[in-house]
Design an enzyme around this catalytic site. Structure first.
Site, mmCIF file in Angstrom:
data_model
loop_
_atom_site.group_PDB
_atom_site.id
_atom_site.type_symbol
_atom_site.label_atom_id
_atom_site.label_comp_id
_atom_site.label_asym_id
_atom_site.label_seq_id
_atom_site.Cartn_x
_atom_site.Cartn_y
_atom_site.Cartn_z
ATOM 1 N N GLU A 49 43.288 7.521 28.896
ATOM 2 C CA GLU A 49 43.744 6.213 29.351
ATOM 3 C C GLU A 49 43.105 5.101 28.504
ATOM 4 O O GLU A 49 41.906 5.125 28.220
ATOM 5 C CB GLU A 49 43.357 6.065 30.826
ATOM 6 N N LYS A 119 51.074 2.197 34.585
ATOM 7 C CA LYS A 119 50.333 2.770 35.711
ATOM 8 C C LYS A 119 50.866 2.191 37.016
ATOM 9 O O LYS A 119 51.033 0.977 37.158
ATOM 10 C CB LYS A 119 48.850 2.457 35.550
ATOM 11 N N CYS A 177 45.986 8.310 35.499
ATOM 12 C CA CYS A 177 44.789 8.385 36.343
ATOM 13 C C CYS A 177 45.066 8.304 37.843
ATOM 14 O O CYS A 177 45.490 9.272 38.442
ATOM 15 C CB CYS A 177 43.792 7.322 35.906
ATOM 16 N N SER A 204 38.349 8.985 34.351
ATOM 17 C CA SER A 204 37.704 9.358 35.604
ATOM 18 C C SER A 204 36.220 9.585 35.343
ATOM 19 O O SER A 204 35.841 10.477 34.582
ATOM 20 C CB SER A 204 38.355 10.638 36.154
ATOM 21 N N GLY A 370 45.988 63.302 44.818
ATOM 22 C CA GLY A 370 46.255 62.287 43.801
ATOM 23 C C GLY A 370 46.023 60.891 44.336
ATOM 24 O O GLY A 370 45.693 60.698 45.517
ATOM 25 N N SER A 373 48.694 59.337 47.427
ATOM 26 C CA SER A 373 48.522 59.900 48.764
ATOM 27 C C SER A 373 47.125 59.609 49.302
ATOM 28 O O SER A 373 46.935 59.444 50.509
ATOM 29 C CB SER A 373 48.782 61.408 48.752
ATOM 30 N N GLY A 489 56.234 65.138 62.084
ATOM 31 C CA GLY A 489 55.998 63.913 62.840
ATOM 32 C C GLY A 489 56.509 62.693 62.110
ATOM 33 O O GLY A 489 57.362 62.781 61.211
ATOM 34 N N THR A 494 53.926 57.606 50.614
ATOM 35 C CA THR A 494 52.821 57.453 49.657
ATOM 36 C C THR A 494 53.247 56.845 48.325
ATOM 37 O O THR A 494 52.408 56.397 47.562
ATOM 38 C CB THR A 494 52.184 58.821 49.352
ATOM 39 N N THR A 506 61.686 61.742 43.610
ATOM 40 C CA THR A 506 62.831 62.597 43.912
ATOM 41 C C THR A 506 63.579 62.038 45.111
ATOM 42 O O THR A 506 62.993 61.810 46.168
ATOM 43 C CB THR A 506 62.368 64.034 44.198
#
Length: 673
Positions: A49, A119, A177, A204, A370, A373, A489, A494, A506
């Protein structure tokens, strides 16, 4: 010559040595920095400025001598800068117009001034006293002759933004500013009008804690405006009668701080970075609320001033911005810890709600030893802990097959034992062998109709590596495992985000479950999450098992191995996950063109060095697989979104399963982009 390439534009913040009230000396300092900017291919340089006079002139601003000298300095700078610099510059000075003195920023090009902005908001509290000298922009007397403002760019200090005709998506908005500190900064309106680069010329002063707040404002404003934000403040060579200025410079982009200069430097500063204006435009395009806000805003829109930046051509120069090789993984350890903790919490919260909803059904999860999982198992255990339910409610099934290694099987058994879940082990080889016979399939060309499983495995053990390619052999194993899980269940999935992107799953096998807490986590981050959990969430002996899993080669373990042979490597088949995750991030998060992704990847520092041709090869693989396997993503099970990239067909990614890929591959033909 100004630099831009693949939508990247080079910008700079410059803090010259200030000679208070000596305009001619200030011009020389500015020219010196512009010459350095030219050497580095910078297309836009912002100065502080009132840099032509110095911000701290006080009542000297009422001296006609200084006002006249400042204007003459501007004209001289405009003429001389064209000899050393071919880009744009924004400088500040006091300028008298219509009986008022304005604090203005002027945009200069090699052809001369393009326009100016005054400004808007003048601080007049505590150490600031600007109303004593300057008038706010709202007080300027509107010039009725519009044609005159086009030929006289220094006559109109009204709000405006500047649009470049010959660089796509390049628009400049300027504020000064205090404009930036008010509740509704002019830069917000300028961004909604079309400016992608916002510039703040500031003075500033430095007091305790102000720099961190300033940094917060800059990054947040760049994020709200989906813009690049250049902040440049007066340096320590301003008058120090009552205040000290630090020369704080920052370049931010869409909420991220790209570069920041050290404060209190006695020597001139030139902070350079490349901003991605193409990415910003794309981000605005996909964020409908941005344009909605622009149309909903009342009041006159900022005027636009068009210009052309001559000599600005694409050049493949080394980038002046960091390109993270692993964009999903924070580089700093404290950020990584925070990220992992938050992701884990999201996974647990998502799974907890689903388990509460399905109530008392049994939970099952396939545990291979792995990474994927393992992460799902850890999340499931912590979820049951959170619900104050016994971990024994979860049945962990390890399902060894023809390619299962001793290491992963041992880790799967140990993990389930030490975590306290119910474990079952079912060797799937006999069931798979029966399915091969029912299908009339001869794996790898080995007839099996009239032989035993034992004889078949003997032939597998002697099978040459170049013959071990049989998709049916692999898919049958994957689907047998899923069948067993589904009959046990409520199945917790994963698979991870990277596998979904590549279709490396797959169909109706590891691709399917009742709920998948890993669904939006990329492979490169899964490894860090498991390591983080080992170090922060679990004690010995679980910790040691987890750290060993982190070091295990990523493998589907579906193909047979000979004694002492390395396990089947996923990355040797489909390419390095660190590359694919890089491609995925830039392709989905920013909609980047493939040739730009190739360019950015060539600039990143991966764990392994890849040639441009290697990157190009795997990028083609990524794109082909991504388009081919969308059908697998169209029927994904539920799972929580944890980051900015997701492939959920109900949320972030809706794509036809038969979309054609050739258009995306075209840009990767021939020499490096």
């Amino acid at each position: 010559m100004p630099f831009y390439h693949h939508g990247l534009f080079r910008v700079a913040c410059a803090v010259p040595r200030v000679h208070v009230a000596d305009c001619a000396a200030n011009v020389r300092e500015i020219l010196s920095l512009l010459s350095k900017a030219e050497e580095q291919g910078v297309g836009l340089v912002a100065f502080p400025e009132l840099c032509l006079t110095g911000y701290t002139c006080g009542d000297l601003f009422h001296q006609k001598q200084l006002i006249t000298a400042a204007y003459e300095a501007l004209l001289n700078l405009s003429q001389e800068s064209a000899k050393v610099y071919s880009g744009l510059a924004v400088v500040g000075l006091p300028l008298e117009r219509n009986g008022l003195l304005f604090n203005v920023a002027v945009l200069l090009s090699p052809q001369g001034p393009i326009g100016m902005v005054a400004k808007s908001y003048l601080p007049n509290y505590k150490e600031f006293y600007e109303h004593r000298w300057f008038a706010p922009a709202v007080k300027h007397r509107l010039i009725s002759n519009e044609a005159n403002t086009k030929t006289e760019p220094l006559q109109d200090p009204s709000s405006k933004w500047f649009q470049c005709r010959n660089v796509p998506d390049f628009g400049i908005g300027i504020e000064i500013c205090e404009d930036f500190w008010v509740p509704s900064p002019p830069s917000s309106q300028l961004a909604m009008a079309g400016a992608t680069i916002l510039v703040n010329l500031s003075a500033s002063n430095e007091i305790i804690g102000k720099a961190s707040y300033r940094r917060q404002l800059v990054t947040s404003q760049s994020g709200r405006c989906m813009a690049a934000y250049l902040y440049v403040s007066s340096g320590p060579t301003e008058s120090t009668t009552d205040l000290v200025f630090g020369g704080h410079c920052m370049i931010a982009e869409n909420g991220v701080l790209l570069a920041e200069a050290k404060r209190f430097e006695r020597e001139p500063t030139l902070l350079v970075a490349d901003v991605d204006i193409e990415r910003l435009a794309q981000e605005r395009l996909r964020t409908g609320s941005f344009s909605d806000m622009a149309y909903a805003t009342t009041g006159p829109a900022p005027k636009v001033v068009a210009f052309q930046l001559d000599g600005c051509e694409p050049e493949p120069l080394p980038l002046r911005r960091e390109v993270a090789a692993h964009p999903f993984v924070p580089g700093k350890s404290d950020e990584l810890h925070e990220r992992c903790e938050e992701i884990f919490a999201i996974q647990v919260a998502g799974l907890a709600k689903r388990i509460e909803h399905v109530n008392q059904v049994s939970l099952s999860l396939g545990v291979s030893g792995g990474l994927d999982s393992t992460l799902a198992l850890l999340v499931a255990c912590k979820t049951l802990d959170r619900l104050k339910q016994p971990r024994s409610r979860l049945i962990g099934l390890t399902l060894p097959g023809f390619g299962t290694s001793t290491r992963t099987l041992k880790n799967a058994r140990s993990l389930m034992q030490h975590l306290g879940v119910r474990s079952r082990e079912v060797d799937i080889r006999s069931q798979c062998f029966t399915e091969f016979q029912l299908l009339g399939h001869a794996p790898f060309g080995i007839p099996i109709q009239n032989q035993t499983l034992s004889a078949f495995e003997t032939e597998l053990a002697n099978l040459p590596a170049d013959r071990r390619q049989d998709l049916v052999f692999e898919n049958v194993q994957a689907r047998v495992r899923t069948q067993l899980l589904m009959n046990t269940g409520f199945v917790i999935g994963t698979g991870d985000l990277s596998e979904l992107a590549l279709g490396w799953c797959t169909y109706n096998a590891d691709h399917m479950s009742m709920y998948n807490p890993n669904v939006s986590i990329p492979k490169t981050l899964v490894r860090f999450l498991v390591r983080w959990a080992a170090e922060h969430e679990f004690a010995e002996p679980v910790r040691s098992v987890l750290l060993d899993i982190v070091q295990t080669v990523i493998s589907p373990e579906l193909l047979p191995m000979q004694p002492g042979e390395q396990v089947q490597s996923t990355e040797s088949s489909i390419g390095p996950y660190e590359l694919h995750d890089f491609f995925l991030y830039h392709f989905l998060r920013y909609g980047a063109k493939p040739e730009k992704i190739l360019f950015l990847a060539s600039q990143a520092a991966f764990e392994k060095h890849y040639t441009t041709e290697e990157i190009r090869h795997w990028l083609v693989v990524f794109l082909r697989r991504f388009f081919t396997h969308q059908f697998k993503r169209s029927c994904l099970p539920d799972g929580p979104k944890v980051g900015s990239v997701s492939l959920s067909p109900r949320g972030d990614w809706r794509m036809p399963s038969d979309a054609a890929v050739p258009m995306w591959l075209k840009g990767l033909e021939g020499p490096s982009a």
